[in-house]
Design a protein around this motif. Sequence first.
Motif, PDB file in Angstrom:
ATOM      1  N   UNK A 206       0.852  -1.196   0.000  1.00  0.00           N
ATOM      2  CA  UNK A 206       0.000   0.000   0.000  1.00  0.00           C
ATOM      3  C   UNK A 206       0.883   1.239   0.000  1.00  0.00           C
ATOM      4  N   UNK A 207       0.317   2.342  -0.466  1.00  0.00           N
ATOM      5  CA  UNK A 207       1.061   3.599  -0.573  1.00  0.00           C
ATOM      6  C   UNK A 207       0.271   4.726   0.082  1.00  0.00           C
ATOM      7  N   UNK A 208       0.958   5.492   0.898  1.00  0.00           N
ATOM      8  CA  UNK A 208       0.450   6.744   1.475  1.00  0.00           C
ATOM      9  C   UNK A 208      -0.776   6.563   2.367  1.00  0.00           C
ATOM     10  N   UNK A 209      -0.846   5.454   3.079  1.00  0.00           N
ATOM     11  CA  UNK A 209      -1.914   5.316   4.063  1.00  0.00           C
ATOM     12  C   UNK A 209      -1.541   6.104   5.317  1.00  0.00           C
ATOM     13  N   UNK A 210      -2.528   6.606   6.062  1.00  0.00           N
ATOM     14  CA  UNK A 210      -2.240   7.388   7.269  1.00  0.00           C
ATOM     15  C   UNK A 210      -1.399   6.587   8.266  1.00  0.00           C
ATOM     16  N   UNK A 211      -0.568   7.275   9.005  1.00  0.00           N
ATOM     17  CA  UNK A 211       0.275   6.631  10.008  1.00  0.00           C
ATOM     18  C   UNK A 211       0.664   7.655  11.064  1.00  0.00           C
ATOM     19  N   UNK A 212       1.176   7.161  12.180  1.00  0.00           N
ATOM     20  CA  UNK A 212       1.668   8.008  13.259  1.00  0.00           C
ATOM     21  C   UNK A 212       3.186   8.060  13.159  1.00  0.00           C
ATOM     22  N   UNK A 213       3.734   9.247  13.003  1.00  0.00           N
ATOM     23  CA  UNK A 213       5.191   9.394  12.874  1.00  0.00           C
ATOM     24  C   UNK A 213       5.918   9.110  14.179  1.00  0.00           C
ATOM     25  N   UNK A 214       5.181   9.025  15.290  1.00  0.00           N
ATOM     26  CA  UNK A 214       5.769   8.753  16.598  1.00  0.00           C
ATOM     27  C   UNK A 214       6.903   9.741  16.884  1.00  0.00           C
ATOM     28  N   UNK A 215       8.060   9.257  17.311  1.00  0.00           N
ATOM     29  CA  UNK A 215       9.169  10.155  17.634  1.00  0.00           C
ATOM     30  C   UNK A 215      10.239  10.140  16.548  1.00  0.00           C
TER      31      UNK A 215
ATOM     32  N   UNK B 252       2.093  -9.469   7.197  1.00  0.00           N
ATOM     33  CA  UNK B 252       3.226  -8.846   7.890  1.00  0.00           C
ATOM     34  C   UNK B 252       4.151  -8.072   6.942  1.00  0.00           C
ATOM     35  N   UNK B 253       3.616  -7.102   6.191  1.00  0.00           N
ATOM     36  CA  UNK B 253       4.502  -6.275   5.364  1.00  0.00           C
ATOM     37  C   UNK B 253       5.308  -5.327   6.243  1.00  0.00           C
ATOM     38  N   UNK B 254       6.442  -4.885   5.748  1.00  0.00           N
ATOM     39  CA  UNK B 254       7.207  -3.847   6.446  1.00  0.00           C
ATOM     40  C   UNK B 254       6.420  -2.549   6.363  1.00  0.00           C
ATOM     41  N   UNK B 255       6.169  -1.880   7.497  1.00  0.00           N
ATOM     42  CA  UNK B 255       5.251  -0.747   7.475  1.00  0.00           C
ATOM     43  C   UNK B 255       5.874   0.618   7.230  1.00  0.00           C
ATOM     44  N   UNK B 256       7.211   0.737   7.302  1.00  0.00           N
ATOM     45  CA  UNK B 256       7.787   2.074   7.332  1.00  0.00           C
ATOM     46  C   UNK B 256       8.909   2.276   6.305  1.00  0.00           C
ATOM     47  N   UNK B 257       8.517   2.416   5.048  1.00  0.00           N
ATOM     48  CA  UNK B 257       9.440   2.814   3.999  1.00  0.00           C
ATOM     49  C   UNK B 257       8.998   4.186   3.500  1.00  0.00           C
TER      50      UNK B 257
ATOM     51  N   UNK C 164      12.435   2.254  15.453  1.00  0.00           N
ATOM     52  CA  UNK C 164      11.440   2.673  16.435  1.00  0.00           C
ATOM     53  C   UNK C 164      10.289   1.678  16.419  1.00  0.00           C
ATOM     54  N   UNK C 165       9.742   1.401  17.594  1.00  0.00           N
ATOM     55  CA  UNK C 165       8.653   0.435  17.745  1.00  0.00           C
ATOM     56  C   UNK C 165       9.037  -0.922  17.175  1.00  0.00           C
ATOM     57  N   UNK C 166      10.330  -1.244  17.256  1.00  0.00           N
ATOM     58  CA  UNK C 166      10.804  -2.542  16.808  1.00  0.00           C
ATOM     59  C   UNK C 166      10.952  -2.691  15.307  1.00  0.00           C
ATOM     60  N   UNK C 167      10.733  -1.612  14.553  1.00  0.00           N
ATOM     61  CA  UNK C 167      10.794  -1.672  13.100  1.00  0.00           C
ATOM     62  C   UNK C 167      11.830  -0.689  12.560  1.00  0.00           C
ATOM     63  N   UNK C 168      12.462  -1.043  11.425  1.00  0.00           N
ATOM     64  CA  UNK C 168      13.336  -0.074  10.766  1.00  0.00           C
ATOM     65  C   UNK C 168      12.504   0.975  10.027  1.00  0.00           C
ATOM     66  N   UNK C 169      12.890   2.227  10.162  1.00  0.00           N
ATOM     67  CA  UNK C 169      12.263   3.321   9.421  1.00  0.00           C
ATOM     68  C   UNK C 169      13.230   3.683   8.309  1.00  0.00           C
ATOM     69  N   UNK C 170      12.806   3.420   7.097  1.00  0.00           N
ATOM     70  CA  UNK C 170      13.710   3.355   5.952  1.00  0.00           C
ATOM     71  C   UNK C 170      13.485   4.518   4.993  1.00  0.00           C
ATOM     72  N   UNK C 171      14.571   5.157   4.588  1.00  0.00           N
ATOM     73  CA  UNK C 171      14.498   6.171   3.545  1.00  0.00           C
ATOM     74  C   UNK C 171      14.885   5.551   2.212  1.00  0.00           C
ATOM     75  N   UNK C 172      14.064   5.763   1.213  1.00  0.00           N
ATOM     76  CA  UNK C 172      14.351   5.290  -0.148  1.00  0.00           C
ATOM     77  C   UNK C 172      14.777   6.480  -0.997  1.00  0.00           C
TER      78      UNK C 172
END
Length: 213
Positions: free
Chosen positions: A66-75, A103-108, A139-147
């Motif tokens: 999925x692309x551009x679904x709402x999310x919480x940026x957290x910290x 279980x897709x990766x949520x933060x790219x 954060x939150x156990x997941x990698x936050x990835x910049x493409x």
Amino acid sequence: MGTRSNTLARLLTVALAAAPLLASSGDGAQDRYADRAHTPTELSDARRLPSRTVERPFRFAITVRAVDRPYDALLTKFDRGHWLRVEAWSDDAFLWDEDAFEDPAPYLFARRGTAVAERLAGAKPYERLMVEGAVRQVFAGEPWIEIWSVRSAEPSITEATVFHAARAISLRRKGQDELARSEMDSALAAPMPERQREALEALRAEWGETVVR
């Protein structure tokens, strides 16, 4: 002694100058990567050892969920105003397996206003892409990835393949072997990445009758 020190200094200068640099399309900054021992080779690698892959550059294939679904940026730095979010599966995920599918990766992310973000904004579910980037935070156990780079990576797996393969496995478990083989043949009829094809063909072969490619 002085001559040896000068020679070593010159060699170190040359070596450092030759070290690879990767530029981020997000902010134009350049990052130096000396230790590549934990560079992820799949998205699943980055998720399995996120803290050990921070700032390691990667190039691997993903499948868009999925692309551009709402999310919480957290910290994190990835606020919605400046970043486009993509959810994606690792290229080694077998999506007919329910656990993998859910279980897709949520933060790219790609920075809005860049060509990369525009390309990702137009990506369709199940589209396979080759991306380059780095884990910027954990954060939150997941990698936050910049493409910072993206291109098409054909073939993609189709939703129909995922559906028919999952149905085939379900039918097989119920003992409906003939229907299971028919569903698996339907799953194998479409183009898909070789790794997924080999996995499905191995299952089909276990169920009897030779698979004709």
